[in-house]
Design a protein around this motif. Structure first.
Motif, PDB file in Angstrom:
ATOM      1  N   VAL A  28      21.052  23.355  24.053  1.00 58.36           N
ATOM      2  CA  VAL A  28      20.599  22.036  24.500  1.00 58.36           C
ATOM      3  C   VAL A  28      21.738  21.357  25.254  1.00 58.36           C
ATOM      4  O   VAL A  28      22.913  21.536  24.918  1.00 58.36           O
ATOM      5  CB  VAL A  28      20.139  21.152  23.321  1.00 58.36           C
ATOM      6  N   GLU A  29      21.359  20.621  26.301  1.00 59.25           N
ATOM      7  CA  GLU A  29      22.319  19.835  27.067  1.00 59.25           C
ATOM      8  C   GLU A  29      21.712  18.476  27.365  1.00 59.25           C
ATOM      9  O   GLU A  29      20.496  18.362  27.524  1.00 59.25           O
ATOM     10  CB  GLU A  29      22.644  20.509  28.406  1.00 59.25           C
TER      11      GLU A  29
ATOM     12  N   SER B 210      18.605  16.475  31.062  1.00 56.63           N
ATOM     13  CA  SER B 210      18.378  17.047  29.732  1.00 56.63           C
ATOM     14  C   SER B 210      17.814  18.469  29.869  1.00 56.63           C
ATOM     15  O   SER B 210      17.021  18.724  30.763  1.00 56.63           O
ATOM     16  CB  SER B 210      17.376  16.185  28.956  1.00 56.63           C
ATOM     17  N   SER B 211      18.222  19.357  28.968  1.00 55.04           N
ATOM     18  CA  SER B 211      17.651  20.695  29.008  1.00 55.04           C
ATOM     19  C   SER B 211      17.669  21.361  27.640  1.00 55.04           C
ATOM     20  O   SER B 211      18.527  21.080  26.801  1.00 55.04           O
ATOM     21  CB  SER B 211      18.370  21.593  30.029  1.00 55.04           C
ATOM     22  N   VAL B 212      16.679  22.240  27.453  1.00 58.21           N
ATOM     23  CA  VAL B 212      16.604  23.113  26.285  1.00 58.21           C
ATOM     24  C   VAL B 212      16.270  24.495  26.826  1.00 58.21           C
ATOM     25  O   VAL B 212      15.284  24.662  27.545  1.00 58.21           O
ATOM     26  CB  VAL B 212      15.513  22.669  25.286  1.00 58.21           C
ATOM     27  N   THR B 213      17.094  25.465  26.528  1.00 60.02           N
ATOM     28  CA  THR B 213      16.841  26.836  26.980  1.00 60.02           C
ATOM     29  C   THR B 213      16.918  27.796  25.793  1.00 60.02           C
ATOM     30  O   THR B 213      17.670  27.550  24.838  1.00 60.02           O
ATOM     31  CB  THR B 213      17.847  27.291  28.056  1.00 60.02           C
TER      32      THR B 213
ATOM     33  N   LYS C 151      28.665  15.017  29.536  1.00 59.45           N
ATOM     34  CA  LYS C 151      27.722  16.031  29.070  1.00 59.45           C
ATOM     35  C   LYS C 151      27.946  16.302  27.595  1.00 59.45           C
ATOM     36  O   LYS C 151      29.074  16.403  27.134  1.00 59.45           O
ATOM     37  CB  LYS C 151      27.910  17.332  29.854  1.00 59.45           C
ATOM     38  N   VAL C 152      26.845  16.441  26.866  1.00 54.52           N
ATOM     39  CA  VAL C 152      26.907  16.908  25.482  1.00 54.52           C
ATOM     40  C   VAL C 152      26.064  18.181  25.435  1.00 54.52           C
ATOM     41  O   VAL C 152      25.025  18.270  26.083  1.00 54.52           O
ATOM     42  CB  VAL C 152      26.394  15.842  24.490  1.00 54.52           C
ATOM     43  N   SER C 153      26.561  19.185  24.725  1.00 52.10           N
ATOM     44  CA  SER C 153      25.785  20.419  24.595  1.00 52.10           C
ATOM     45  C   SER C 153      25.996  21.014  23.203  1.00 52.10           C
ATOM     46  O   SER C 153      27.007  20.760  22.548  1.00 52.10           O
ATOM     47  CB  SER C 153      26.161  21.428  25.675  1.00 52.10           C
TER      48      SER C 153
END
Length: 177
Positions: free
Chosen positions: A84-85, A171-174, A133-135
């Motif tokens: 997640v980012e 935002s992202s979820v991979t 950025k947070v990941s």
């Protein structure tokens, strides 16, 4: 398989695909980069962001892993990394609070594991207000992953009318098979 499993991660479709958990103050809205008292984003293809107000504005998106085309047996055996980012910033004239919680859930939407960032407070008097950025990457979380809950938001710290709270985008979820 898709890349980013989040739909409308930058606000290009206003608030489409997002469930508003809390929508306080003057409520959440989208704005164009860089915005008043704002900073440019590091990716020119990102032209919008979500802004928050003077009371808590939290939004959530629930990802159905099987509906996205992942095979339950493969997910249970491989337990692929889930990354997640999120990107957040504040205005240069008003402090803000940022929150992020991402949960891996089973078929009953019970939490398998969770990443909850400690609440971040940004003060323009002493902080760089540019995009941060947070990941986080989930690994070895066990079998049963069926849903991913991505929830984030915040508010401003001065209770000013309008949209002076945290800004979020990218935002992202991979899932990395």
């Amino acid at each position: 398989m898709p890349g980013n499993l989040l739909k409308n991660p930058n606000g290009d479709e206003d608030l489409e695909h997002w469930e508003l958990i809390e929508n306080g103050g003057d409520q959440r809205r989208t704005e164009d980069m860089p915005g008043d008292c704002g900073h440019a984003f590091n990716d020119e293809s990102v032209t919008k962001y979500f802004s928050t107000s003077f009371e808590s504005c939290i939004k959530r998106q629930m990802i159905d892993v099987l509906a996205e085309g992942y095979d339950p047996e493969n997910v249970d055996i491989a337990q692929p990394a889930v990354t997640v980012e999120d990107w957040y910033c504040s205005r240069t004239d008003c402090g803000c609070i940022y929150m992020l919680t991402v949960s891996l859930l089973d078929e009953d939407k019970e939490v398998i594991t969770e990443f909850k960032l400690d609440e971040v407070t940004i003060d323009p008097d002493c902080d760089d207000c540019s995009w941060k950025k947070v990941s986080h990457t989930f690994t070895d979380y066990g079998p049963g992953l069926r849903f991913i809950s991505f929830e984030h938001g915040g508010q401003d710290t001065k209770y000013w009318q309008g949209w002076f709270g945290v800004r979020v985008t990218g935002s992202s979820v991979t899932i990395d098979f």
